[in-house]
Design a protein around this motif. Sequence first.
Motif, PDB file in Angstrom:
ATOM      1  N   VAL A 298      -0.765   1.417  17.871  1.00 36.01           N
ATOM      2  CA  VAL A 298       0.184   0.897  16.886  1.00 36.01           C
ATOM      3  C   VAL A 298       1.133   2.013  16.447  1.00 36.01           C
ATOM      4  O   VAL A 298       0.678   3.132  16.177  1.00 36.01           O
ATOM      5  N   HIS A 299       2.391   1.712  16.398  1.00 32.42           N
ATOM      6  CA  HIS A 299       3.507   2.584  15.987  1.00 32.42           C
ATOM      7  C   HIS A 299       4.056   3.397  17.165  1.00 32.42           C
ATOM      8  O   HIS A 299       5.122   3.099  17.649  1.00 32.42           O
ATOM      9  N   GLY A 300       3.348   4.467  17.587  1.00 36.58           N
ATOM     10  CA  GLY A 300       3.869   5.282  18.690  1.00 36.58           C
ATOM     11  C   GLY A 300       5.298   5.725  18.438  1.00 36.58           C
ATOM     12  O   GLY A 300       6.164   5.610  19.311  1.00 36.58           O
TER      13      GLY A 300
ATOM     14  N   ALA B 297       1.667  -8.749  16.167  1.00 36.67           N
ATOM     15  CA  ALA B 297       0.621  -7.945  16.823  1.00 36.67           C
ATOM     16  C   ALA B 297       0.064  -6.818  15.958  1.00 36.67           C
ATOM     17  O   ALA B 297      -0.844  -6.103  16.390  1.00 36.67           O
ATOM     18  N   HIS B 298       0.593  -6.660  14.749  1.00 36.94           N
ATOM     19  CA  HIS B 298      -0.037  -5.681  13.853  1.00 36.94           C
ATOM     20  C   HIS B 298       0.265  -5.984  12.398  1.00 36.94           C
ATOM     21  O   HIS B 298       1.409  -5.951  11.953  1.00 36.94           O
ATOM     22  N   THR B 299      -0.790  -6.269  11.653  1.00 33.58           N
ATOM     23  CA  THR B 299      -0.638  -6.449  10.214  1.00 33.58           C
ATOM     24  C   THR B 299      -1.960  -6.135   9.530  1.00 33.58           C
ATOM     25  O   THR B 299      -2.973  -5.881  10.189  1.00 33.58           O
ATOM     26  N   HIS B 300      -1.895  -6.080   8.215  1.00 33.50           N
ATOM     27  CA  HIS B 300      -3.088  -5.945   7.376  1.00 33.50           C
ATOM     28  C   HIS B 300      -2.946  -7.058   6.337  1.00 33.50           C
ATOM     29  O   HIS B 300      -2.318  -6.868   5.300  1.00 33.50           O
ATOM     30  N   LEU B 301      -3.467  -8.233   6.669  1.00 33.57           N
ATOM     31  CA  LEU B 301      -3.199  -9.433   5.859  1.00 33.57           C
ATOM     32  C   LEU B 301      -3.459  -9.235   4.370  1.00 33.57           C
ATOM     33  O   LEU B 301      -2.608  -9.577   3.541  1.00 33.57           O
TER      34      LEU B 301
ATOM     35  N   THR C 189       4.644  -6.684  11.974  1.00 27.69           N
ATOM     36  CA  THR C 189       5.280  -6.434  10.674  1.00 27.69           C
ATOM     37  C   THR C 189       4.636  -5.255   9.965  1.00 27.69           C
ATOM     38  O   THR C 189       5.256  -4.670   9.084  1.00 27.69           O
ATOM     39  N   ASP C 190       3.357  -4.929  10.330  1.00 23.20           N
ATOM     40  CA  ASP C 190       2.529  -4.039   9.530  1.00 23.20           C
ATOM     41  C   ASP C 190       2.224  -4.760   8.215  1.00 23.20           C
ATOM     42  O   ASP C 190       2.673  -5.881   7.983  1.00 23.20           O
ATOM     43  N   GLY C 191       1.456  -4.123   7.344  1.00 21.13           N
ATOM     44  CA  GLY C 191       1.059  -4.795   6.108  1.00 21.13           C
ATOM     45  C   GLY C 191       2.243  -4.990   5.158  1.00 21.13           C
ATOM     46  O   GLY C 191       3.270  -4.313   5.267  1.00 21.13           O
TER      47      GLY C 191
ATOM     48  N   ILE D  64      -5.637   1.049  16.879  1.00 21.44           N
ATOM     49  CA  ILE D  64      -5.520   2.326  16.176  1.00 21.44           C
ATOM     50  C   ILE D  64      -4.052   2.682  15.923  1.00 21.44           C
ATOM     51  O   ILE D  64      -3.209   2.489  16.793  1.00 21.44           O
ATOM     52  N   HIS D  65      -3.754   3.165  14.702  1.00 22.36           N
ATOM     53  CA  HIS D  65      -2.415   3.714  14.403  1.00 22.36           C
ATOM     54  C   HIS D  65      -2.307   5.071  15.096  1.00 22.36           C
ATOM     55  O   HIS D  65      -3.180   5.920  14.903  1.00 22.36           O
ATOM     56  N   VAL D  66      -1.238   5.306  15.845  1.00 25.12           N
ATOM     57  CA  VAL D  66      -1.095   6.573  16.584  1.00 25.12           C
ATOM     58  C   VAL D  66       0.347   7.098  16.479  1.00 25.12           C
ATOM     59  O   VAL D  66       1.298   6.340  16.662  1.00 25.12           O
TER      60      VAL D  66
HETATM   61 ZN   LIG Z   1      -0.707  -0.604   9.980  1.00 24.10          ZN
END
Ligand SMILES: [Zn+2]
Length: 441
Positions: free
Chosen positions: A253-255, A66-70, A304-306, A216-218
Motif C-alpha cells: 500500500v502506497h509505494g 483496495a485500501h481503507t480502514h473502515l 481511499t485510505d482511511g 502492508i503500508h510500504v
Molecule cells: Zn492506510
Amino acid sequence: MLDTVFFNADVVTVNPGFEVFRPGRVGVRSGRIVSVGPDAPGTPLPRARESVDVGGGVLMPGLVNAHTHLPMVLFRGLADDLPLADWLNDHIFPAERRHMTAGTVRTAARLACAELLLSGTTTCCDGYFHESAVAEAVLEAGIRGVLGQGVIDAPAPGVPDPAKAVETAAGFVDDWQGRNARVSPSIFCHSPYTCSETTLRRAKAAARERGVRFQIHVSETRSEVERSRAENGATPVGYLERLGLLDPETLVVHGVWLTGEDIRTLSDRGVPVVHCPESNMKLASGIAPVTALRAAGVTVALGTDGAASNNDQDLFREMDTAAKLHKAATGDPTALDARTVVRMATIEGARAVGLGEEVGSIEIGKGADLVTLAPLLPSAVPNHHPASLVVYSVDGGAVRDVMVAGRFRIREGRPCHMDLEEAMADARRAATDIDDTGGRS
Ligand SMILES: [Zn+2]
C-alpha cells in the motif's frame, strides 16, 4: 428466467477489450452475470423477475476500494493538516487506544459501509483492529470485504499485548475463512517500521499457511525510506524482499518513494500496489510513481485510505484525483487516461485483492456486482464517452442503484436493508467524546 435484467444502459464492461454497449443489457441470475450485450431496438426483453430501465445512464462494475480502514470514519476531520508522523503518533494512535472498542468499531464500520455502497463501491479491502466487528458490519451491510486483522508491535485496540498480535490475526483468519463468500479474511501488518523483522516474518508465514492476502503500508514517506536505509541498509521494498515477504499475495500500500530497483523487484515478484492519491496528497507524503509501476507491468489498484486522511470514502473522487495528479506530475496529459483509471478502480483492484476471477468487470459468470449512475444530472449530460463521464464529470453522488452478488443494496440512492439515519446517529454518538487532543486529555 432471469432474476434481474438491466436495459437501456450505457454498459461499461471493463472486459479485456473495454467493450461499451450503448445501449446495452445485462442479465443476472442466482447472483451471477449470465448475459451482457447490446440492447437492440425492437428486441424483446428476456423474461425476468425484475426489469430495470437504466434510462440511458451508465451501468458499470461495482468499484473496488483496495485500501481503507473502515472504522476510521469516526476520526473524520479530527486532525487535519498535519505531517504523517504527528498525525499518527500524537492524534490517531492515542485516539484509537482510547476509543476503539469492538462496539465502536462495529458502529463506525457500519457507517463506512453505507458511505462506500452509496458511492458505488461493492468491494473494500480493510485493515484494522477488532476486525471481527468489521466483518459483522460488512456482512450486515451487504458489501464484499477483504478484511485484515491488524498487526503492530505496540498495544492496539483489542490487542493490548503486542506479543499476541500475530496469533490474534491468525485466529481471525481461522474464524472467518470459508464462513461467507462476501468476507475474505486477511492479515494486515501496519508497516515495516512499526513491526519487527520477527513480527513481519511470522505474520507473512501465518498468511501464507492460510492462503490469504498479506497487506502492508510500504514507503509512504521519504523519512520512512531514509530510516529504513539507516536501520536495515535497504529501502523498505529491499528489506521486505530480503525477508522473503514479496509475492503476488502481498499487497503493498502506497509505494510513494520507490526506487527504480524497487519497481523492478515488485514487478519480478508480481506484487500488486495500491495507490491512495488523496491520502498521499493530504499528508504531503508525495506522489507515487504510478506510470512507471504500470509500465513495469505492476498491477496498480486504487484506494481511499482511511477517512482520517482523505476524508471521504468516495472512489469516484479518487479516480478523478488520480487521473489529474499524474498528468500534473509527469507533464503529460495522456498519463493515466480515463479508461486506465476505471480499470484501476475495478478489475485491477479486484486482481490486487485476490478477487479478479470473481468481480471487477461485467463478464458472463462473474458475481453480479453492478452500479448504475443517474442519467439526468447536469454533470452527466451529455455523455460523449462513458469512461470520461465516470472519471471526470460525476462523483459518488451520481450513484443510483448498487447490486452486490445479485442483490440490490442501494435503490434510487437509498440503502435497501439498512437504517441509514440510525447508522449515522449511532456513529455521531460514538464520536462525541473523541477530541482533537487525540484522547490525551
Ligand atoms: Zn492506510
